[in-house]
Each structure stands twice: as structure tokens, then as C-alpha cells.
Design an enzyme around this catalytic site. Structure first.
Site, PDB file in Angstrom:
ATOM      1  N   ASN A  77       0.764  -1.031   0.065  1.00 24.01           N
ATOM      2  CA  ASN A  77       0.001  -0.003   0.095  1.00 24.01           C
ATOM      3  C   ASN A  77       0.778   1.166  -0.040  1.00 24.01           C
ATOM      4  O   ASN A  77       0.279   2.416   0.419  1.00 24.01           O
ATOM      5  CB  ASN A  77      -0.951   0.103   1.383  1.00 24.01           C
ATOM      6  CG  ASN A  77      -1.816  -1.292   1.265  1.00 24.01           C
ATOM      7  OD1 ASN A  77      -2.474  -1.395   0.213  1.00 24.01           O
ATOM      8  ND2 ASN A  77      -1.912  -1.819   2.343  1.00 24.01           N
TER       9      ASN A  77
ATOM     10  N   HIS B 170     -14.259  -2.470   5.522  1.00 28.60           N
ATOM     11  CA  HIS B 170     -13.300  -3.044   5.912  1.00 28.60           C
ATOM     12  C   HIS B 170     -13.404  -3.784   7.466  1.00 28.60           C
ATOM     13  O   HIS B 170     -14.285  -3.341   8.146  1.00 28.60           O
ATOM     14  CB  HIS B 170     -11.908  -2.093   6.072  1.00 28.60           C
ATOM     15  CG  HIS B 170     -10.678  -2.800   6.906  1.00 28.60           C
ATOM     16  ND1 HIS B 170     -10.294  -2.787   7.884  1.00 28.60           N
ATOM     17  CD2 HIS B 170      -9.764  -3.426   5.904  1.00 28.60           C
ATOM     18  CE1 HIS B 170      -9.038  -3.348   7.981  1.00 28.60           C
ATOM     19  NE2 HIS B 170      -8.601  -3.814   6.671  1.00 28.60           N
TER      20      HIS B 170
ATOM     21  N   GLU C 212     -15.989   3.064   3.533  1.00 26.88           N
ATOM     22  CA  GLU C 212     -14.734   3.546   2.856  1.00 26.88           C
ATOM     23  C   GLU C 212     -14.974   4.655   1.752  1.00 26.88           C
ATOM     24  O   GLU C 212     -15.860   4.555   1.433  1.00 26.88           O
ATOM     25  CB  GLU C 212     -13.882   2.218   2.444  1.00 26.88           C
ATOM     26  CG  GLU C 212     -13.869   1.422   3.477  1.00 26.88           C
ATOM     27  CD  GLU C 212     -12.979  -0.015   2.929  1.00 26.88           C
ATOM     28  OE1 GLU C 212     -12.145   0.294   1.880  1.00 26.88           O
ATOM     29  OE2 GLU C 212     -13.429  -1.192   3.421  1.00 26.88           O
TER      30      GLU C 212
ATOM     31  N   SER D 143     -10.751  -1.046  -0.410  1.00 27.88           N
ATOM     32  CA  SER D 143      -9.491  -1.527  -0.507  1.00 27.88           C
ATOM     33  C   SER D 143      -9.420  -2.805  -1.373  1.00 27.88           C
ATOM     34  O   SER D 143      -8.352  -3.177  -1.905  1.00 27.88           O
ATOM     35  CB  SER D 143      -9.220  -2.007   1.038  1.00 27.88           C
ATOM     36  OG  SER D 143      -9.841  -2.975   1.656  1.00 27.88           O
TER      37      SER D 143
ATOM     38  N   ASP E 297     -13.823   6.263   5.920  1.00 28.86           N
ATOM     39  CA  ASP E 297     -12.206   5.757   6.038  1.00 28.86           C
ATOM     40  C   ASP E 297     -11.684   6.032   4.754  1.00 28.86           C
ATOM     41  O   ASP E 297     -11.910   5.420   3.638  1.00 28.86           O
ATOM     42  CB  ASP E 297     -12.605   4.204   6.271  1.00 28.86           C
ATOM     43  CG  ASP E 297     -11.246   3.226   6.486  1.00 28.86           C
ATOM     44  OD1 ASP E 297     -10.217   3.974   5.895  1.00 28.86           O
ATOM     45  OD2 ASP E 297     -11.207   2.213   7.069  1.00 28.86           O
TER      46      ASP E 297
ATOM     47  N   HIS F  72      -7.096   4.263   1.918  1.00 26.74           N
ATOM     48  CA  HIS F  72      -6.562   3.948   0.753  1.00 26.74           C
ATOM     49  C   HIS F  72      -6.720   5.308  -0.417  1.00 26.74           C
ATOM     50  O   HIS F  72      -6.356   5.132  -1.327  1.00 26.74           O
ATOM     51  CB  HIS F  72      -7.156   2.778  -0.213  1.00 26.74           C
ATOM     52  CG  HIS F  72      -7.092   1.623   0.749  1.00 26.74           C
ATOM     53  ND1 HIS F  72      -5.685   0.757   0.733  1.00 26.74           N
ATOM     54  CD2 HIS F  72      -7.625   1.066   1.652  1.00 26.74           C
ATOM     55  CE1 HIS F  72      -5.863  -0.063   1.375  1.00 26.74           C
ATOM     56  NE2 HIS F  72      -6.974  -0.037   2.024  1.00 26.74           N
TER      57      HIS F  72
ATOM     58  N   LYS G 227      -0.058   3.570   4.986  1.00 27.50           N
ATOM     59  CA  LYS G 227      -0.158   3.206   3.562  1.00 27.50           C
ATOM     60  C   LYS G 227       0.608   4.070   2.834  1.00 27.50           C
ATOM     61  O   LYS G 227       1.775   4.071   2.914  1.00 27.50           O
ATOM     62  CB  LYS G 227      -1.512   3.120   3.154  1.00 27.50           C
ATOM     63  CG  LYS G 227      -2.230   1.878   4.176  1.00 27.50           C
ATOM     64  CD  LYS G 227      -3.575   1.571   3.853  1.00 27.50           C
ATOM     65  CE  LYS G 227      -4.291   0.767   4.687  1.00 27.50           C
ATOM     66  NZ  LYS G 227      -3.905  -0.482   5.421  1.00 27.50           N
TER      67      LYS G 227
HETATM   68  C1  PLP Z   1      -9.903   0.357   4.559  1.00 33.40           C
HETATM   69  C2  PLP Z   1      -9.074   0.072   5.525  1.00 33.40           C
HETATM   70  N1  PLP Z   1      -9.276   0.621   6.802  1.00 33.40           N
HETATM   71  C3  PLP Z   1      -8.419   0.352   7.983  1.00 33.40           C
HETATM   72  C4  PLP Z   1      -7.243  -0.495   7.880  1.00 33.40           C
HETATM   73  C5  PLP Z   1      -6.506  -0.594   8.990  1.00 33.40           C
HETATM   74  O1  PLP Z   1      -5.453   0.240   8.972  1.00 33.40           O
HETATM   75  P1  PLP Z   1      -3.851  -0.181   9.643  1.00 33.40           P
HETATM   76  O2  PLP Z   1      -3.439  -1.053   8.776  1.00 33.40           O
HETATM   77  O3  PLP Z   1      -3.252   0.965   9.789  1.00 33.40           O
HETATM   78  O4  PLP Z   1      -4.422  -0.928  11.053  1.00 33.40           O
HETATM   79  C6  PLP Z   1      -7.027  -0.968   6.782  1.00 33.40           C
HETATM   80  C7  PLP Z   1      -6.017  -1.703   6.333  1.00 33.40           C
HETATM   81  O5  PLP Z   1      -5.618  -2.514   5.639  1.00 33.40           O
HETATM   82  C8  PLP Z   1      -8.070  -0.767   5.575  1.00 33.40           C
HETATM   83  O6  PLP Z   1      -7.661  -1.322   4.369  1.00 33.40           O
END
Ligand code: PLP
Length: 394
Positions: free
Chosen positions: A40, A127, A171, A175, A200, A203, A234
Site C-alpha cells: 500500500n 473493511h 470507506e 480496499s 475511512d 486508501h 499506507k
Molecule cells: C480500509 C481500511 N481501513 C483500515 C485499515 C486498518 O489500518 P491499519 O493497517 O493502519 O491498521 C485498513 C488496512 O488494511 C484498511 O484497508
């Protein structure tokens, strides 16, 4: 001596692992090699010497190597507060608060906002950290089909007079699909039906919006959203996450978010690294342009060869393959050809939608992308079943 039952749990562990193997869902840890398409690190900052130097400088400036406690005890440091002020400016919100990961941020945020009696409207492809945050806080949950505004509006209308709070959770850049939530319409629905919104941007940060400020900033909606979660692990090539919103939201999180209260703060030098990454990300216009260019080229090459990449419009390009075995076969072939690619299987994605998740970074060349598309095609042709690799939805 009472009879012990050690065997029960150990037997169950063995059976679960056998089941995973039988379903081609058993995962192992590997160190990626070759051209990395499962990272990422969208802006290529993880190997940027400027960011490394900023980290070394921050370590040299720090009195302590560890934070020594939760931010509410001994773990607070001015470096975090300075970063939070800067992050709020970046996100376009009044304040910001750092967490030790995006997972912890989503759990802490949703756990602080929600309670039994509330209703959450959650995109079906959200997610795991969002799903778990909702689950742990006990509201009624309505899962709307991915991006389905009609369904969402119907559900909001049906619950218009509900007593508890209503919250939509999504999101922005998804992702696993690499598509973008219809955020403007979601905000409109939230306002029309008295719901709040949590997004969120894990990405989207660094990649979308002016200076990589995310989709909310791209659409000028920052102040219409209750909470915006940005991750730092990321595109910022660091670690941690930041929840951005109003002063009241920040105060609530400091007092209520269990993943903030009951967890040791990250080491203060990391705040210096994240701050430097933010500066580099804001300025990375040519990296963003290159990323858009190679993502478009990849989609064009896949479409020309008849492969499905779903609704991807971003730097994340899934190649939908259907069953787990095909996905594992194609991933293994690509690995042999020097591409670090992972097969993504249920439960990470819905059953029957096993895929390769190609996440592009600005360090990948157009030539590599062309070689990749050709290698995918060859690998699909030699797969035992090429169940779904044929229909293209552009
Ligand atoms: C959409 C999304 N939110 C939250 C997270 C979690 O973030 P972190 O990896 O910093 O725990 C991810 C991680 O892959 C994600 O893809």
C-alpha cells in the site's frame, strides 16, 4: 485430580487448520520478492531517503525511545499535538487525534460513537476494522449492498423516526475493489434523513484529492462528515492513523475510545516521521499523476485481454478470478515471474470472488505494468479453471 479437557481446544485448532487447508484458505507468512504489487506504499515513500532521514532526525531529537505509557498518563508528547494540528489542516477539519493503527482508530471511534439502540448503515464491502467496531458497540446494523444508494435511501427512510442515533459508515476508496464510494450522494442522504457519516480514507490519503487530502477534500465535504479516518501506514509509509473531525469529537475520543485510553502511545519520534511523510505526500503531484497513468494502462491491457477488474477506477486494480484454486494458481505463476502478488480469498472478499489485488505504487514503470498484464493473461490460460476471468465490467 479433576479430568482436564486440554484435548478439546487443541483438537479444534487442528480441525480448523485442516478445514482451511481443504478450502485453499490456509495462509502463511512470506517475505515478498520481485516487483511488489501487494503493497500500500502508493507514493513509494517507504524507500524514500528523505523520509528515512526525517525519521533519523526525529529519533535524534527524541529524549525517549518509547512513549512510556498511554497519552493520558506519561505517553503524551508535544510532537503528537503538533502533528495533530497539522493533520487537521491537511484533512480540512477542526481537530485530529492519533491512534496506533487504522484498526485501533476504527474500533475506538465506532465504539465511542455508538451504543445499543442506534442504527448503523454499513457498506457491504467495508473493511474488517469497521465491521468489528460496529459489532463491538452493539447498534442495530443494516448492511447495504456495495454502493447501492437506492437501498441506502430506502433503509434510511424506513428508519426515519428511529429514536437512536443513525450513522452511515463507508470507506471512500474501497480496499479490495479499487472503486470510490458515491460520497456526495451519501452526504446528501445523510443530511436528508438525519444521519451522521463516518468515512475511512485509508486508501485515498496521499492519492486522491488536492495534495492527496482524500476524497472528502476532493469533493469539499470535509465539514459535512462527522469523522474522517486517515491511516499513516499506507501512502504515508509510516504507521498509525488519525481521526479527524470537530473539537467535541476529539474530546469524546480522548475520554471514551478504549483503543486510545488503554494502549501505550506510539514512540514520539514516529510523529516526526508521519509529519515529514505528510509534507512529502502533499507535494507528490508527479507520483500521483504517474499512478493514475499506470492504473489506466493496466486496466486497458486487462480489458483488451478479456479480464475483469470490477469497478476499479483507482490505483487498486483487482483481477477477479472466482475460485480460490484459480487465484492461488495465477498468483503462484506471477510470483515465479518476479511479481509479488497475493491471491485474496474469502473471508477477506465475498465467497466466489477470489482475486488478485494489484495495488500499484508510483515506483512501478509502465513497462512493468505491460509485462504484468501479459503474465496475468498467460497464467490465467494455464489455470485449471478460469472461471470468471472472462467478463469485463469497465
Ligand atoms: C480500509 C481500511 N481501513 C483500515 C485499515 C486498518 O489500518 P491499519 O493497517 O493502519 O491498521 C485498513 C488496512 O488494511 C484498511 O484497508
Amino acid at each position: 485430580m479433576p479430568k482436564t479437557n486440554h484435548g478439546a481446544l487443541r483438537g479444534r485448532i487442528a480441525r480448523e487448520l485442516d478445514d482451511l487447508r481443504a478450502q485453499a484458505q490456509f495462509r502463511t507468512l512470506e517475505v515478498p520478492g520481485g516487483i511488489n504489487l501487494c503493497s500500500n506504499d502508493y507514493l513509494g515513500l517507504a524507500a524514500d531517503p528523505r523520509l528515512k532521514q526525517a525519521l533519523l532526525d526525529a529519533v535524534a531529537r527524541s529524549l525517549l525511545t518509547g512513549s512510556t505509557g498511554s497519552r493520558l498518563l506519561s505517553g503524551n508528547d508535544r510532537a503528537w499535538e503538533e502533528l495533530e494540528t497539522e493533520f487537521a489542516d491537511f484533512a480540512g477539519t477542526e481537530t485530529a487525534l492519533c491512534f496506533s493503527s487504522g484498526y485501533a482508530a476504527n474500533i475506538g471511534l465506532l465504539g465511542s460513537l455508538l451504543q445499543p439502540g442506534d442504527i448503523v448503515f454499513s457498506d457491504a464491502l467495508n473493511h474488517a476494522s469497521l465491521i468489528d467496531g460496529i459489532r463491538l458497540s452493539g447498534p442495530a446494523k443494516i448492511v447495504y449492498p456495495h454502493g447501492d444508494l437506492e437501498f441506502l435511501e430506502h433503509a434510511l427512510r424506513e428508519h426515519r423516526d428511529a429514536k437512536g442515533a443513525k450513522l452511515i459508515v463507508t470507506e471512500t476508496v474501497f480496499s479490495m475493489e479499487g472503486d470510490v464510494a458515491p460520497l456526495r450522494d451519501i452526504v446528501r442522504l445523510a443530511q436528508a434523513y438525519g444521519a451522521e457519516l463516518v468515512i475511512d480514507e485509508a486508501h485515498a490519503i496521499g492519492v486522491r484529492g488536492p495534495q492527496g487530502r482524500g476524497i472528502a477534500a476532493e469533493l469539499g465535504l470535509e465539514r459535512d462528515i462527522l469523522a474522517i479516518m486517515h491511516t499513516c501506514g499506507k501512502a504515508l509509509a509510516s504507521a498509525g492513523a488519525v481521526v479527524c473531525g470537530s473539537r467535541a469529537l476529539r474530546d469524546l475520543l480522548i475520554n471514551r475510545a478504549r483503543t486510545f485510553l488503554f494502549s501505550t502511545a506510539m514512540p514520539p519520534y514516529l510523529a516526526g516521521q508521519i509529519r515529514a511523510a505528510l509534507h512529502l505526500a502533499r507535494a507528490a503531484e508527479s507520483e500521483r499523476a504517474h499512478l493514475r497513468h499506470i492504473a489506466t494502462a493496466l486496466r486497458q491491457a486487462l480489458a483488451a485481454a478479456g479480464h475483469s477488474f470490477g469497478a476499479s477506477t483507482t490505483q487498486i486494480v483487482p483481477v477477479l478470478l472466482g475460485d480460490n484454486e484459480t487465484a492461488l494458481h495465477v498468483a503462484a505463476q506471477l510470483q515465479e515471474n518476479g511479481f509479488a502478488v497475493k491471491a485474496i480469498r474469502p473471508p477477506t472478499v465475498p465467497p466466489g470472488t477470489a482475486r488478485l489485488r494489484l495495488s500499484l505504487t508510483s515506483r512501478i514503470s509502465l513497462e512493468d505494468v505491460r509485462r504484468l498484464a501479459a503474465a496475468i493473461h498467460t497464467a490465467c490460460q494455464s489455470a485449471p479453471q478460469t472461471s470468471s476471468a472472462s467478463t469485463v465490467h469497465a
